[in-house]
Motif scaffolding. Structure first.
Motif, PDB file in Angstrom:
ATOM      1  N   ASP A 113      -1.111   9.085  -4.698  1.00 11.64           N
ATOM      2  CA  ASP A 113      -0.815   7.950  -3.825  1.00 11.64           C
ATOM      3  C   ASP A 113       0.680   7.749  -3.628  1.00 11.64           C
ATOM      4  OD1 ASP A 113      -3.465   7.409  -3.341  1.00 11.64           O
ATOM      5  OD2 ASP A 113      -3.620   5.782  -4.805  1.00 11.64           O
ATOM      6  N   GLY A 114       1.480   8.071  -4.651  1.00  9.63           N
ATOM      7  CA  GLY A 114       2.924   7.960  -4.492  1.00  9.63           C
ATOM      8  C   GLY A 114       3.442   8.897  -3.424  1.00  9.63           C
ATOM      9  N   THR A 115       2.922  10.117  -3.407  1.00  7.83           N
ATOM     10  CA  THR A 115       3.301  11.068  -2.365  1.00  7.83           C
ATOM     11  C   THR A 115       2.850  10.583  -0.998  1.00  7.83           C
ATOM     12  OG1 THR A 115       3.193  12.939  -3.902  1.00  7.83           O
ATOM     13  CG2 THR A 115       3.006  13.438  -1.553  1.00  7.83           C
ATOM     14  N   LEU A 116       1.644  10.043  -0.913  1.00  8.42           N
ATOM     15  CA  LEU A 116       1.125   9.563   0.373  1.00  8.42           C
ATOM     16  C   LEU A 116       1.996   8.444   0.942  1.00  8.42           C
ATOM     17  CD1 LEU A 116      -2.698   9.595  -0.436  1.00  8.42           C
ATOM     18  CD2 LEU A 116      -1.448  11.215   0.994  1.00  8.42           C
ATOM     19  N   VAL A 117       2.521   7.585   0.077  1.00 10.33           N
ATOM     20  CA  VAL A 117       3.460   6.554   0.538  1.00 10.33           C
ATOM     21  C   VAL A 117       4.752   7.202   1.011  1.00 10.33           C
ATOM     22  CG1 VAL A 117       4.896   4.618  -0.190  1.00 10.33           C
ATOM     23  CG2 VAL A 117       2.502   4.720  -0.895  1.00 10.33           C
ATOM     24  N   ARG A 118       5.242   8.147   0.244  1.00  6.02           N
ATOM     25  CA  ARG A 118       6.521   8.786   0.570  1.00  6.02           C
ATOM     26  C   ARG A 118       6.481   9.492   1.921  1.00  6.02           C
ATOM     27  NH1 ARG A 118      10.307  12.593  -3.338  1.00  6.02           N
ATOM     28  NH2 ARG A 118      11.853  13.099  -1.732  1.00  6.02           N
ATOM     29  N   ILE A 119       5.351  10.106   2.253  1.00  7.31           N
ATOM     30  CA  ILE A 119       5.264  10.846   3.518  1.00  7.31           C
ATOM     31  C   ILE A 119       4.701   9.984   4.650  1.00  7.31           C
ATOM     32  CG2 ILE A 119       5.111  13.071   2.347  1.00  7.31           C
ATOM     33  CD1 ILE A 119       2.104  13.094   2.892  1.00  7.31           C
ATOM     34  N   ASN A 120       4.533   8.673   4.382  1.00  6.09           N
ATOM     35  CA  ASN A 120       4.132   7.705   5.410  1.00  6.09           C
ATOM     36  C   ASN A 120       2.731   7.973   5.964  1.00  6.09           C
ATOM     37  OD1 ASN A 120       4.801   5.343   6.932  1.00  6.09           O
ATOM     38  ND2 ASN A 120       5.176   6.609   8.741  1.00  6.09           N
TER      39      ASN A 120
END
Length: 313
Positions: free
Chosen positions: A154-161
């Protein structure tokens, strides 16, 4: 020890589905995305530039029928008896008024020699009314719905918008598969912040999803994207795999995938004028042949290291 097979191949999957050769024709049907138009965000996914996979005939000023007919002429030169799948690829192809979305699908299906559709979309854009329609459509033609998973973190999903969580992905994939619809997924390996061992471990989570098919792509930095700008400012936050490194990563990954999961592709090839890095100088089929050769050298095959409980879905 003799290797029983390397992996469950998408071409073989299509040959089981159809008694003739089929080819996907990409369509740009004029959709947008909720993280582009302000519903969830602006600017879209940080890595995304849709020009990287839109053929020249994929233009919204052309009707769906015109795009398909042009694609048919292009592919039909080599295989005159070929049939076609209308591939709704650009942006989010379930995002819009349900009646209008359905009209676009139905327009594609009445084009001669189109024998099914493939729909690329996001896991947060599948309203129940549209899923109900697709459940009925699946009974009368070939249908696959492909969801952009991209990452399980989920952290990556936030980072890549991305604008959605992995839990939303898992829930929507299950809803779709429970409706009897062939369900595909798309994963990017090498997104910033994701370590190699985390990527390999990701395969077990992907295997637990009731997916029919999976596309695996390497991270590519594309001109005009926010991620390209991030890379220019902080290259130390990225690990861009060499071709050989990526082959080893993919092998480790697919050995941990359940054996019945159909693997459509392992690599993406963006236009030279848009690609910043990595530029391996390999066509997709050349990469796949190198991957197969290395799998044979390693004695590797899909599912070899998968949890036995995940071997079938």
């Amino acid at each position: 020890m003799a290797i029983p097979y390397l992996y469950t191949d998408y071409g073989e999957f299509l040959r089981r589905e159809f008694p003739f050769k089929v080819q996907k024709i990409s369509i740009n049907a004029g959709f947008t995305c909720p993280n582009r138009n302000g519903e969830k965000g602006w600017g879209g996914c940080t890595y995304c530039n849709n020009q990287t996979f839109n053929p020249a005939y994929c233009r919204t000023e052309k009707t769906i029928t015109e795009q398909l007919e042009e694609g048919k002429r292009f592919f039909g030169r080599k295989y005159p008896d070929m049939k076609f799948l209308a591939y709704f690829q650009a942006y989010t192809n379930t995002y819009g008024e349900v009646d209008e979305v359905i009209r676009k699908y139905e327009e594609a299906l009445v084009v001669p020699d189109v024998v099914g559709i493939v729909i690329g979309t996001r896991p947060d854009c599948m309203p129940q009314a549209l899923l109900d329609y697709l459940t009925g459509l699946n009974r009368r033609t070939f249908l696959m719905v492909e969801y952009g998973i991209e990452s399980v973190d989920d952290g990556t999903l936030v980072r890549i918008n991305r604008g959605h969580t992995f839990a939303e992905t898992a829930e929507t994939v299950r809803r779709t598969a429970d409706a009897g619809i062939r369900t595909g997924g798309h994963i990017i390996l090498g997104l910033p912040g994701e370590k190699r061992d985390e990527l390999v471990g990701q395969a077990a989570l992907v295997s637990r999803l009731p997916l029919t098919a999976l596309k695996i792509h390497q991270l590519q930095l594309i001109r005009g994207t926010r991620m390209a700008h991030e890379y220019a400012l902080h290259p130390e936050q990225f690990h861009l795999y060499t071709a050989d490194e990526y082959i080893e990563l993919v092998i480790d990954y697919i050995e941990r995938l359940r054996s019945d999961l159909v693997l459509e592709r392992f690599v993406s090839q963006s236009p030279k004028d848009l690609l910043i890095a990595p530029d391996w100088g390999l066509k997709n089929y050349e990469f796949t042949e190198r991957l197969k050769r290395r799998m044979k050298e390693r004695g590797a095959w899909q599912g070899r290291l998968a949890d036995r409980r995940e071997q079938t879905r």
